[in-house]
Design a protein around this motif. Structure first.
Motif, PDB file in Angstrom:
ATOM      1  N   THR A  61       0.858  -1.142  -0.091  1.00 29.21           N
ATOM      2  CA  THR A  61      -0.207  -0.136  -0.041  1.00 29.21           C
ATOM      3  C   THR A  61       0.729   1.182  -0.082  1.00 29.21           C
ATOM      4  OG1 THR A  61      -1.671  -1.080   1.189  1.00 29.21           O
ATOM      5  CG2 THR A  61      -1.761   1.198   1.165  1.00 29.21           C
ATOM      6  N   GLY A  62       0.486   2.103  -0.965  1.00 29.32           N
ATOM      7  CA  GLY A  62       1.368   3.360  -0.964  1.00 29.32           C
ATOM      8  C   GLY A  62       0.325   4.526  -0.948  1.00 29.32           C
ATOM      9  N   TYR A  63       0.906   5.847  -0.522  1.00 30.79           N
ATOM     10  CA  TYR A  63       0.040   6.902  -0.211  1.00 30.79           C
ATOM     11  C   TYR A  63       0.503   8.137  -1.223  1.00 30.79           C
ATOM     12  CZ  TYR A  63      -1.973   4.318   3.553  1.00 30.79           C
ATOM     13  OH  TYR A  63      -2.960   3.393   4.374  1.00 30.79           O
ATOM     14  N   LEU A  64      -0.331   8.794  -2.021  1.00 29.34           N
ATOM     15  CA  LEU A  64       0.184   9.742  -2.744  1.00 29.34           C
ATOM     16  C   LEU A  64      -0.725  11.013  -2.339  1.00 29.34           C
ATOM     17  CD1 LEU A  64       1.199  10.158  -5.743  1.00 29.34           C
ATOM     18  CD2 LEU A  64      -0.759   9.820  -6.643  1.00 29.34           C
ATOM     19  N   GLN A  65       0.240  12.001  -2.287  1.00 28.16           N
ATOM     20  CA  GLN A  65      -0.264  13.196  -1.996  1.00 28.16           C
ATOM     21  C   GLN A  65      -0.065  14.455  -2.827  1.00 28.16           C
ATOM     22  OE1 GLN A  65       1.601  15.382   1.537  1.00 28.16           O
ATOM     23  NE2 GLN A  65      -0.634  15.356   2.430  1.00 28.16           N
ATOM     24  N   ALA A  66      -0.710  15.371  -3.127  1.00 28.68           N
ATOM     25  CA  ALA A  66      -0.590  16.472  -4.193  1.00 28.68           C
ATOM     26  C   ALA A  66      -0.950  17.685  -3.695  1.00 28.68           C
ATOM     27  CB  ALA A  66      -1.259  16.133  -5.551  1.00 28.68           C
ATOM     28  N   ASN A  67      -0.124  18.552  -4.147  1.00 31.82           N
ATOM     29  CA  ASN A  67      -0.683  20.043  -4.004  1.00 31.82           C
ATOM     30  C   ASN A  67      -0.683  20.715  -5.420  1.00 31.82           C
ATOM     31  OD1 ASN A  67      -0.960  20.638  -0.906  1.00 31.82           O
ATOM     32  ND2 ASN A  67       1.119  19.787  -1.059  1.00 31.82           N
ATOM     33  N   GLY A  68      -1.724  21.474  -5.749  1.00 30.91           N
ATOM     34  CA  GLY A  68      -1.811  22.237  -6.920  1.00 30.91           C
ATOM     35  C   GLY A  68      -2.344  21.423  -8.217  1.00 30.91           C
ATOM     36  N   TYR A  69      -2.469  20.116  -7.787  1.00 27.67           N
ATOM     37  CA  TYR A  69      -3.021  19.293  -9.200  1.00 27.67           C
ATOM     38  C   TYR A  69      -4.297  18.648  -9.005  1.00 27.67           C
ATOM     39  CZ  TYR A  69       1.841  19.899 -10.247  1.00 27.67           C
ATOM     40  OH  TYR A  69       3.282  20.146 -10.602  1.00 27.67           O
ATOM     41  N   ALA A  70      -5.263  19.208  -8.209  1.00 26.26           N
ATOM     42  CA  ALA A  70      -6.662  18.642  -7.957  1.00 26.26           C
ATOM     43  C   ALA A  70      -7.286  18.387  -9.066  1.00 26.26           C
ATOM     44  CB  ALA A  70      -7.383  19.555  -7.045  1.00 26.26           C
ATOM     45  N   GLY A  71      -7.578  16.932  -9.138  1.00 25.27           N
ATOM     46  CA  GLY A  71      -8.389  16.674 -10.292  1.00 25.27           C
ATOM     47  C   GLY A  71      -7.720  15.899 -11.375  1.00 25.27           C
ATOM     48  N   GLN A  72      -6.242  16.232 -11.533  1.00 23.43           N
ATOM     49  CA  GLN A  72      -5.640  15.438 -12.641  1.00 23.43           C
ATOM     50  C   GLN A  72      -5.225  14.184 -12.048  1.00 23.43           C
ATOM     51  OE1 GLN A  72      -2.422  17.718 -13.995  1.00 23.43           O
ATOM     52  NE2 GLN A  72      -3.147  19.730 -13.098  1.00 23.43           N
ATOM     53  N   SER A  73      -4.845  13.273 -13.120  1.00 21.60           N
ATOM     54  CA  SER A  73      -4.305  12.118 -13.112  1.00 21.60           C
ATOM     55  C   SER A  73      -2.963  11.646 -13.208  1.00 21.60           C
ATOM     56  CB  SER A  73      -5.292  11.003 -13.856  1.00 21.60           C
ATOM     57  OG  SER A  73      -6.875  11.278 -13.416  1.00 21.60           O
ATOM     58  N   VAL A  74      -2.463  10.691 -12.719  1.00 19.39           N
ATOM     59  CA  VAL A  74      -1.089  10.576 -12.908  1.00 19.39           C
ATOM     60  C   VAL A  74      -0.769   8.844 -12.700  1.00 19.39           C
ATOM     61  CG1 VAL A  74       0.043  12.477 -11.705  1.00 19.39           C
ATOM     62  CG2 VAL A  74      -0.493  10.546 -10.347  1.00 19.39           C
ATOM     63  N   ASP A  75       0.223   8.385 -13.354  1.00 24.83           N
ATOM     64  CA  ASP A  75       0.336   6.970 -13.590  1.00 24.83           C
ATOM     65  C   ASP A  75       1.534   6.594 -12.245  1.00 24.83           C
ATOM     66  OD1 ASP A  75      -1.061   6.379 -15.712  1.00 24.83           O
ATOM     67  OD2 ASP A  75       0.536   7.262 -17.088  1.00 24.83           O
ATOM     68  N   VAL A  76       0.929   5.621 -11.762  1.00 23.54           N
ATOM     69  CA  VAL A  76       1.883   4.892 -10.490  1.00 23.54           C
ATOM     70  C   VAL A  76       2.239   3.741 -10.936  1.00 23.54           C
ATOM     71  CG1 VAL A  76       2.074   4.466  -8.340  1.00 23.54           C
ATOM     72  CG2 VAL A  76       0.697   6.487  -8.954  1.00 23.54           C
ATOM     73  N   GLU A  77       3.211   3.116 -10.747  1.00 22.85           N
ATOM     74  CA  GLU A  77       3.804   1.760 -10.943  1.00 22.85           C
ATOM     75  C   GLU A  77       4.657   1.143  -9.733  1.00 22.85           C
ATOM     76  OE1 GLU A  77       5.882   1.325 -14.584  1.00 22.85           O
ATOM     77  OE2 GLU A  77       7.656   2.516 -13.732  1.00 22.85           O
ATOM     78  N   LEU A  78       4.565  -0.375  -9.509  1.00 26.56           N
ATOM     79  CA  LEU A  78       5.422  -0.962  -8.440  1.00 26.56           C
ATOM     80  C   LEU A  78       6.243  -2.016  -9.151  1.00 26.56           C
ATOM     81  CD1 LEU A  78       5.118  -1.734  -5.315  1.00 26.56           C
ATOM     82  CD2 LEU A  78       3.680  -3.543  -5.980  1.00 26.56           C
ATOM     83  N   VAL A  79       7.639  -1.505  -8.655  1.00 29.74           N
ATOM     84  CA  VAL A  79       8.842  -2.176  -9.310  1.00 29.74           C
ATOM     85  C   VAL A  79       9.398  -3.105  -8.128  1.00 29.74           C
ATOM     86  CG1 VAL A  79      10.931  -1.664 -10.499  1.00 29.74           C
ATOM     87  CG2 VAL A  79       9.121  -0.237 -10.918  1.00 29.74           C
ATOM     88  N   ARG A  80       9.990  -4.297  -8.606  1.00 27.78           N
ATOM     89  CA  ARG A  80      10.633  -4.952  -7.400  1.00 27.78           C
ATOM     90  C   ARG A  80      11.973  -5.405  -8.165  1.00 27.78           C
ATOM     91  NH1 ARG A  80       7.774 -10.811  -6.476  1.00 27.78           N
ATOM     92  NH2 ARG A  80       8.507 -11.115  -8.691  1.00 27.78           N
ATOM     93  N   ARG A  81      12.961  -5.504  -7.267  1.00 25.64           N
ATOM     94  CA  ARG A  81      13.992  -5.985  -7.720  1.00 25.64           C
ATOM     95  C   ARG A  81      14.822  -6.621  -6.421  1.00 25.64           C
ATOM     96  NH1 ARG A  81      17.991  -2.578  -5.293  1.00 25.64           N
ATOM     97  NH2 ARG A  81      17.203  -0.547  -4.732  1.00 25.64           N
ATOM     98  N   ARG A  82      15.887  -7.399  -6.763  1.00 24.91           N
ATOM     99  CA  ARG A  82      16.781  -8.208  -5.541  1.00 24.91           C
ATOM    100  C   ARG A  82      17.480  -6.917  -4.895  1.00 24.91           C
ATOM    101  NH1 ARG A  82      16.663 -13.239  -4.551  1.00 24.91           N
ATOM    102  NH2 ARG A  82      15.653 -14.719  -6.015  1.00 24.91           N
ATOM    103  N   THR A  83      17.673  -7.092  -3.563  1.00 19.93           N
ATOM    104  CA  THR A  83      18.580  -6.299  -2.758  1.00 19.93           C
ATOM    105  C   THR A  83      19.734  -5.795  -3.311  1.00 19.93           C
ATOM    106  OG1 THR A  83      17.056  -6.854  -0.842  1.00 19.93           O
ATOM    107  CG2 THR A  83      19.272  -5.607  -0.771  1.00 19.93           C
ATOM    108  N   GLN A  84      20.534  -6.872  -3.637  1.00 24.70           N
ATOM    109  CA  GLN A  84      22.212  -6.889  -4.148  1.00 24.70           C
ATOM    110  C   GLN A  84      22.068  -6.216  -5.525  1.00 24.70           C
ATOM    111  OE1 GLN A  84      20.406  -9.606  -3.408  1.00 24.70           O
ATOM    112  NE2 GLN A  84      20.781 -11.508  -4.701  1.00 24.70           N
ATOM    113  N   ASP A  85      20.829  -6.017  -6.268  1.00 22.97           N
ATOM    114  CA  ASP A  85      20.687  -5.438  -7.587  1.00 22.97           C
ATOM    115  C   ASP A  85      20.777  -4.149  -7.511  1.00 22.97           C
ATOM    116  OD1 ASP A  85      20.661  -7.984  -8.542  1.00 22.97           O
ATOM    117  OD2 ASP A  85      18.202  -7.609  -9.060  1.00 22.97           O
ATOM    118  N   PRO A  86      21.665  -3.259  -8.356  1.00 17.73           N
ATOM    119  CA  PRO A  86      21.845  -1.896  -8.282  1.00 17.73           C
ATOM    120  C   PRO A  86      20.364  -1.018  -8.286  1.00 17.73           C
ATOM    121  CG  PRO A  86      23.153  -2.633 -10.115  1.00 17.73           C
ATOM    122  CD  PRO A  86      22.132  -3.747  -9.560  1.00 17.73           C
ATOM    123  N   ALA A  87      20.373   0.011  -7.617  1.00 20.85           N
ATOM    124  CA  ALA A  87      19.442   1.056  -7.363  1.00 20.85           C
ATOM    125  C   ALA A  87      18.888   1.490  -9.089  1.00 20.85           C
ATOM    126  CB  ALA A  87      19.508   2.418  -6.755  1.00 20.85           C
ATOM    127  N   GLY A  88      17.818   1.419  -9.413  1.00 18.14           N
ATOM    128  CA  GLY A  88      17.093   1.964 -10.763  1.00 18.14           C
ATOM    129  C   GLY A  88      17.025   0.852 -11.702  1.00 18.14           C
TER     130      GLY A  88
END
Length: 873
Positions: A337-364
């Motif tokens: 579960t994530g929580y999204l908060q915005a200021n100045g963009y009421a009513g607009q829509s954005v894309d949110v994605e969930l990414v998984r990697r192993r801990t030893q893999d580099p960030a990104g």
């Protein structure tokens, strides 16, 4: 002297009168000397209590008779009038009395009597000679710097520079600009920080001078130190590198009004020229600033406010939080579960994605596993985003939730969050240890027996041989060897009778927790605990518990706090944030559930929590505990590599009245939490431990590590260094120092000053294994984030109502703006010159008495001789 016989005869006749006259003056001399000595003692005491400083000495003469009057003018006028009237009467009487004498003799008699009268008047007035000192008390300026967490936000609404925070601009102004140096030309500058409370930082005395008062009146400093002995005196200097440490934005509240009131109260007896407040004006707790300004008006102390931050709200989209279980099993359904908060963009829509990697893999790196299109809510509204996914194969993974923000997003650093999770393919081995079958024990035994991720053994001390229980194994004795005890990951102790264990078994429990990262849940009870909490043979056991037990019996039921009415649990902030105490899917649902819970009837009374322990909840019955705090109900501490969780009574079964799942969720999470040191060791040579994985901006993270050498013996290195990767990509070294009492255990701490995801990594000395790693979530509380724009209206009103000036920018306070002078010129000096009187000069008083006695007695004696010689009455 040759005198006629007649004169000597008259002298003998009047000898008695002359003796009475002389003795009268001697008695008067002694009586006058006594109060003069007392006054000298009082004055010396006053002088000894006076602080030193720049002083000028001079000698003054005073009339002591007037000291007892507040207003000396009227008594002085009456005394002067009386003296003139008395002199006129005496002159008139003597002028008629000596009319028969020759001119010279007549004037001589009158002058002698007037001389005696003058001596008596001087004696009555009490002329004193003192040495006075004029001491200059420097003008004082109090500078209040806001260090609440909103000061850690960006200085400008669309600044992507992570270093351009509000507090950094303030530190730069205090250290590199002429702001402070200009103020020090005229005043002592006293810098303090404030959030929920006011704390002194540094006192910078006037350039080229010395300060007598320093940080407020000396008596106030002593009084404050007496009330709070832990408060260190304010230093007189501060190294440039120390400003950042002293002014870290840690506060969870901004009590601007309270800070003003405290400063004005502290300086009420000092020459305070003005108060400078450097803040964004985001006042969100405490008294209203207007009340403090009203208190400043009678003292005519102006308040000069300096605004920081942007006037406009920051247009921003952020992932405020990411909730992921610390541990999951391959067949679980993983809820992210994530929580999204915005200021100045009421009513607009954005894309949110969930990414998984192993801990030893580099960030990104990593692969997206789910995505959603989310409609943004009103400004500041929290929008939940839930994903249900399969944990997958065993291992340690990092889940990242990221949003694709609009092009004009103000802060790209908060567009993603990461959390670590361990997918384990092994069951948790639990030992239930109870003196008797209390309800919590029964419900938990049945629950764990049904849980496929748990293996449950039980040891019930009061059970009869051959009794049947729902468990994997029923023990007839407590484990007495390492092989028997070390197979368990968690020990749940329901008010057991520890006195039935021998010293070796108690020592084995301590070693299993501290060295093998075992976890224990200790449930208090009124039956068995009083037997051992004061026993000298069980001191080692008391060390394991995170609470301090009462060391003496004061009342019959002193340790069994309770009653006939249920009382809810007062959750501390740490308890509201601890995910292992969440009975709902998120913090809001869990807090609502605890608020609905009627509570428990009893709580084992303890003296308090141990230093280093964390209190999560307290028993709210006002008739229990002390006036300052209620009894501890939930608390935990690290004991070496393991954790011990304390529960004030075995009444969690009452949660089932609200929802049967609450009890199951609570105990399941508690068991997994305290046993994570064993389950998630990650390496055979060590474990990296933190109290929790969620922190607020400005909090300190206590880091512990259990390390061994390649031969699996406790590591003997004095210290190791971990790396803390901040959200902006920079690294901070964290030094962990060896604990002398626990070989192989290391401890250190770091302060988190950026919002976002931190990664803590510790290389294992002398090995090629992957570094030990933990992920931490850092967030700004809603109280400090909501309406965090610069409050011009409030800051301007404070300055206007108190007679000060509001500077909208730091640059205006430093250099001035238009017709507005800079701060250094706007605050006028209120330096005071105080006169300190010394003790009366005793030698002068003694000589004065001798001369007066001689003059008065001599004048009367000569007058008497003249009158006798001229045959006057």
């Amino acid at each position: 002297m040759n005198l006629p016989g007649k004169v000597f005869q008259d002298l003998r006749i009047s000898d008695l009168r002359l003796r009475f006259t002389c003795w009268g003056f001697c008695v008067a001399f002694l009586l006058h000397s006594v109060p003069a000595a007392d006054a000298a003692i009082e004055s010396r005491a006053a002088t000894a209590a006076t602080t030193g400083g720049d002083a000028t000495e001079r000698v003054v003469y005073e009339i002591s008779r007037l000291h007892s009057y507040d207003d000396e003018r009227l008594p002085a006028a009456l005394i002067a009038a009386g003296c003139i009237a008395l002199a006129a009467v005496v002159w008139q009487i003597y002028r008629r009395d000596a009319i028969e004498l020759g001119r010279g003799a007549r004037w001589g008699v009158m002058l002698l009597r007037c001389l005696a009268l003058a001596g008596l008047i001087i004696f009555f007035l009490g002329i004193e000679r003192r040495t006075t000192r004029e001491i200059v008390h420097n003008s004082q300026v109090a500078v209040l710097v806001d260090v609440s967490q909103s000061m850690g936000l960006s200085e400008n609404e669309n600044s992507a520079d992570s270093g351009a925070t509000r507090i950094k601009s303030v530190i730069d102004a205090l250290t590199t600009s002429p702001l402070v140096s200009e103020l020090r030309k005229t005043h002592d500058v006293n810098v303090a920080r404030f959030d929920k409370e006011v704390e002194p930082v540094v006192t910078l005395v006037k350039s080229g001078g010395s300060s007598v008062e320093g940080r407020g009146p000396e008596d106030e400093i002593k009084k404050a130190d007496a009330q709070n002995p832990s408060l260190d005196p304010r230093p007189s200097t501060l190294a440039p590198s120390a400003w950042s440490k002293e002014l870290q934005p840690r506060g969870t509240q901004t009590r601007l009004g309270q800070a003003l009131a405290d400063e004005l109260r502290l300086y009420r007896d000092a020459p305070l020229a003005g108060v400078v407040v450097i803040s964004d004006g985001a006042n969100n707790a405490g008294i209203e600033p207007s009340a403090a300004v009203e208190a400043a008006q009678p003292a005519k102390v102006p308040v000069f406010t300096v605004g920081v931050g942007s006037l406009a709200s920051q247009r921003n989209v952020s992932i405020r939080d990411l909730v992921v279980p610390t541990r999951a099993f391959p067949n679980d359904t993983l809820n992210v579960t994530g929580y999204l908060q915005a200021n100045g963009y009421a009513g607009q829509s954005v894309d949110v994605e969930l990414v998984r990697r192993r801990t030893q893999d580099p960030a990104g790196t990593g692969s997206p596993i789910a995505s959603q299109r989310v409609a943004l809510g009103k400004d500041g509204e929290m929008v939940p985003i839930a994903f249900d996914t399969e944990p997958g194969q065993p291992g340690t993974f990092v889940f990242q939730l990221r949003v694709k923000p609009p092009a004009d997003d103000g802060n790209p650093r908060d567009n993603s969050r990461e959390a670590e999770i361990e997918i384990v393919d092994r069951k948790t081995h639990v030992l239930l240890f109870a003196s008797g079958p209390m309800r919590d024990y029964q419900f938990l035994r049945n629950q764990l027996h049904r849980d496929a991720t748990m293996i449950t053994d039980v040891y019930l001390q009061t059970a009869q041989a051959g009794i049947s229980q729902d468990a994997n194994k029923i023990l007839d004795h407590f484990p007495s060897t390492a092989d028997e005890l070390y197979q368990y990951d968690c020990l749940v102790a329901f008010d057991p009778d520890w006195t039935k264990l021998d010293a070796a078994q108690v020592a084995l429990v301590g070693k299993w927790i501290s060295e093998e990262a075992g976890g224990m849940i200790a449930v208090a009870g009124p039956i068995e605990m009083p037997k051992w909490i004061r026993s000298t043979e069980h001191a080692k056991l008391r060390d394991i518990y995170p609470v301090i037990f009462q060391n003496r019996l004061t009342l019959l039921d002193d340790n069994k706090a309770g009653g006939e009415t249920p009382w809810p649990l007062a959750m501390e902030r740490a308890g509201r944030e601890a995910k292992f105490l969440w009975t709902g899917k998120n913090a809001a649902d869990s807090e609502a559930a605890w608020d609905r819970f009627p509570g428990v009837f009893g709580c084992f009374s303890v003296k308090g929590e141990k230093p280093g322990a964390t209190v999560y909840a307290r028993f709210s019955n006002p008739e229990t505990g002390s006036a300052n705090q209620r009894p501890v109900f939930f608390a935990s501490q690290f004991y070496g590599a393991g954790q011990v969780f304390y529960m004030g009574s075995g009444e969690m079964w009452r949660l089932r009245h609200e929802d049967p799942t609450y009890f199951e969720v609570l105990y399941t999470k508690l068991i997994r939490h305290v046993s994570q040191g064993r389950i998630l060791r990650g390496s055979s040579r060590g474990a990296l431990l933190v109290e929790r994985d969620r922190y607020e901006l400005g909090e300190s993270v206590v880091v512990r590590a259990r390390l061994s050498d390649p031969q699996h013996k406790p590591l003997t290195t004095d210290s190791v260094t971990a790396q803390l990767l901040r959200p902006d990509g920079t690294n901070e070294p964290v030094k962990l120092t060896a604990e002398t009492e626990r070989p192989g255990m290391y401890m250190g701490q770091a302060t988190v000053l950026q919002e976002g995801t931190y990664q803590l990594a510790l290389p294992i000395p002398g090995g090629s294994e992957e570094p030990l790693s933990r992920y931490l979530q850092v967030r700004v509380p809603d109280l400090e984030r909501t309406h965090a724009e610069r409050n011009d209206a409030l800051l301007s009103a404070i300055a206007k109502d108190s007679g000060g000036i509001y500077y909208k920018q730091l640059s205006a306070a430093i250099h001035g703006e238009g017709a507005t002078p800079p701060l250094g010129q706007a605050i006028k000096s209120r330096a005071e010159v105080k006169v300190v009187k010394g003790a009366p000069d005793k030698d002068f008083a003694k000589a004065q008495m001798h001369w007066l006695l001689g003059v008065i007695a001599g004048s009367l004696f000569l007058e008497w001789i003249v009158r006798r010689l001229n045959r006057l009455a």
